[in-house]
Design an enzyme around this catalytic site. Structure first.
Site, PDB file in Angstrom:
ATOM      1  N   ARG A 119       0.963  -1.121  -0.146  1.00  0.00           N
ATOM      2  CA  ARG A 119      -0.206  -0.485  -0.037  1.00  0.00           C
ATOM      3  C   ARG A 119       0.907   1.389  -0.059  1.00  0.00           C
ATOM      4  NH1 ARG A 119      -3.611  -3.926   2.642  1.00  0.00           N
ATOM      5  NH2 ARG A 119      -5.017  -4.069   1.161  1.00  0.00           N
TER       6      ARG A 119
ATOM      7  N   THR B  99      -9.261  -9.791  -5.448  1.00  0.00           N
ATOM      8  CA  THR B  99      -9.447  -9.327  -5.082  1.00  0.00           C
ATOM      9  C   THR B  99     -10.305 -10.520  -3.929  1.00  0.00           C
ATOM     10  OG1 THR B  99     -10.322  -8.228  -3.150  1.00  0.00           O
ATOM     11  CG2 THR B  99     -11.398  -7.769  -5.242  1.00  0.00           C
TER      12      THR B  99
HETATM   13  P1  ADP Z   1      -7.432  -1.971  -3.055  1.00  0.00           P
HETATM   14  O1  ADP Z   1      -6.325  -1.840  -3.937  1.00  0.00           O
HETATM   15  O2  ADP Z   1      -6.574  -4.156  -2.662  1.00  0.00           O
HETATM   16  O3  ADP Z   1      -8.101  -2.195  -3.204  1.00  0.00           O
HETATM   17  P2  ADP Z   1      -6.026  -0.471  -1.332  1.00  0.00           P
HETATM   18  O4  ADP Z   1      -6.732   0.713  -1.506  1.00  0.00           O
HETATM   19  O5  ADP Z   1      -5.052  -0.550  -0.134  1.00  0.00           O
HETATM   20  O6  ADP Z   1      -6.263  -1.897  -2.020  1.00  0.00           O
HETATM   21  O7  ADP Z   1      -5.467   0.781  -2.390  1.00  0.00           O
HETATM   22  C1  ADP Z   1      -4.369  -0.080  -2.805  1.00  0.00           C
HETATM   23  C2  ADP Z   1      -3.181   1.063  -2.815  1.00  0.00           C
HETATM   24  O8  ADP Z   1      -3.686   2.176  -3.802  1.00  0.00           O
HETATM   25  C3  ADP Z   1      -2.642   2.633  -2.658  1.00  0.00           C
HETATM   26  O9  ADP Z   1      -2.459   1.639  -1.055  1.00  0.00           O
HETATM   27  C4  ADP Z   1      -2.191   3.092  -2.972  1.00  0.00           C
HETATM   28  O10 ADP Z   1      -1.054   3.931  -3.700  1.00  0.00           O
HETATM   29  C5  ADP Z   1      -3.692   3.121  -4.188  1.00  0.00           C
HETATM   30  N1  ADP Z   1      -4.763   4.050  -3.824  1.00  0.00           N
HETATM   31  C6  ADP Z   1      -5.980   3.730  -3.891  1.00  0.00           C
HETATM   32  N2  ADP Z   1      -6.435   4.689  -2.965  1.00  0.00           N
HETATM   33  C7  ADP Z   1      -6.244   5.875  -3.817  1.00  0.00           C
HETATM   34  C8  ADP Z   1      -6.827   7.227  -4.455  1.00  0.00           C
HETATM   35  N3  ADP Z   1      -7.551   7.966  -3.718  1.00  0.00           N
HETATM   36  N4  ADP Z   1      -5.315   7.761  -4.780  1.00  0.00           N
HETATM   37  C9  ADP Z   1      -4.146   7.243  -5.705  1.00  0.00           C
HETATM   38  N5  ADP Z   1      -4.162   6.073  -5.261  1.00  0.00           N
HETATM   39  C10 ADP Z   1      -4.725   5.295  -4.992  1.00  0.00           C
END
Ligand code: ADP
Length: 333
Positions: A84, A138
């Site tokens: 992340r 996921t």
């Molecule tokens: P997933 O992809 O499993 O939903 P996360 O929500 O933790 O997991 O998102 C993974 C990564 O994607 C984050 O650590 C960040 O780098 C990027 N990311 C998530 N949300 C945003 C956002 N609103 N804007 C830019 N990058 C984002």
């Protein structure tokens, strides 16, 4: 039977990069393998980015060949690692990421992850024009625009296997068991696990149940001569929610046991279903990119591979089908 999207090639891309980002899911390796081998078969150079957006910003980008992805289809987790990356929320950082890819001679990026990762990819493409495409990976199956996600089937099977074991001890000791499964804001895992595991009660974030209603289902079972009961519940905002319910039930004279399955649902050997899904979506992502499609996610709708704009994916909430909840309630009575 799922088919790889077969589209006319319009882009002269030479190099494509692939990464995994956010939460890991069983089957991600099968998707990396499919992107790599399908891309190589079309004469592309394929690069793997290690550790998601964090690794990308550190220039952790290495060329993959057919052997790099040998013997991984059956492995859980992700050989590319995942992470992340908070800085990626900043526009300037996303610009830097696109510059790094361009300097490496990479023409497009495939992101295997969830809606957070897709939000990052979508913003990067909107702001810089760098082509990106997503593959839904996921265990939660909570991504809009696709009926299925890589890892969901494996997670459901892992949890059902655990419930079968728990039921043995629950019925031997005449116990009530609260089994907490993953699902922060959606009850996809809990519902399928509850139905498949024959749970007496299923508690999901989408449908609030009062303590009185939960007690009613237990009493109904007891009237039919049942001495044990399995209650499946989604973890909700924070793991451990089942302890609160257990405390409420204890106040009402029951002696429930709690079992939180937690991260056991994330790991393990991907099921045949997830390997096939990942293989088809991985190859299709390459196909769509070469056909000039980007800023979108490849997904499954009505058993067909489709490309869904990221904008829709990241702004729409996927609803738990009402019929599924109805089936769950009907079968548990
Ligand atoms: P997933 O992809 O499993 O939903 P996360 O929500 O933790 O997991 O998102 C993974 C990564 O994607 C984050 O650590 C960040 O780098 C990027 N990311 C998530 N949300 C945003 C956002 N609103 N804007 C830019 N990058 C984002």
């Amino acid at each position: 039977m799922l088919k790889i999207a077969d589209l006319p090639r319009t882009q002269k891309y030479k190099s494509i990069a692939v990464m995994t980002s956010g939460g890991d899911a069983p089957g991600m390796n099968a998707a990396i393998r499919a992107v790599t081998r399908f891309g190589l078969s079309l004469g592309l150079d394929i690069y793997g980015v290690t550790k998601g957006y964090s690794g990308l910003l550190e220039g952790e980008i290495h060329q993959l060949n057919a052997s790099s992805v040998a013997n991984i289809i059956q492995r859980g987790g992700t050989i590319l690692k995942t992470d992340r990356c908070l800085p990626f929320h900043k526009k300037s950082v996303r610009q830097e990421a696109a510059n790094i890819l361009t300097r490496k001679g990479i023409d497009a990026l495939i992101v295997i992850g969830g809606d957070g990762s897709f939000t990052g990819a979508h913003l990067m493409e909107q702001e810089t024009g760098f082509p990106t495409i997503g593959i839904p990976g996921t265990i939660d199956n909570d991504i809009s625009g696709t009926e299925d996600t890589i890892g969901f089937d494996t997670a459901v099977n892992t949890a059902i296997d655990a419930i079968d074991r728990i039921r043995d001890t629950a019925s031997s000791h005449d116990r009530i068991f609260l089994v907490e499964v993953m699902g922060r804001s959606s009850g996809f895992i809990a519902t399928q696990v509850g139905i498949g595991g024959g749970a007496e009660t299923i508690i999901v974030p989408e449908k609030k149940l009062t303590i009185a209603e939960v007690c009613k289902t237990i009493e109904r079972g007891q009237k039919r001569g049942k001495s044990s009961s399995i209650i499946v519940m989604a973890e909700g905002k924070k793991p451990g929610l089942s302890y609160r319910l257990a405390a409420d039930l204890t106040k009402r004279g029951y002696s429930p046991k709690v079992c939180i399955l937690g991260h056991t649902q994330r790991g393990g050997v991907p099921t045949a279903h997830d390997r096939l899904l990942a293989s088809v979506l991985g190859a299709s992502a390459v196909s769509y990119l070469l056909a000039g499609k980007s800023d979108c996610m490849v997904g499954i709708q009505k058993s067909e591979v489709v490309a869904v704009p990221f904008k829709h994916v990241v702004t729409t909430r996927k609803a738990l089908p009402a019929e599924l909840l109805k089936v769950a309630t009907t079968l548990s009575t």
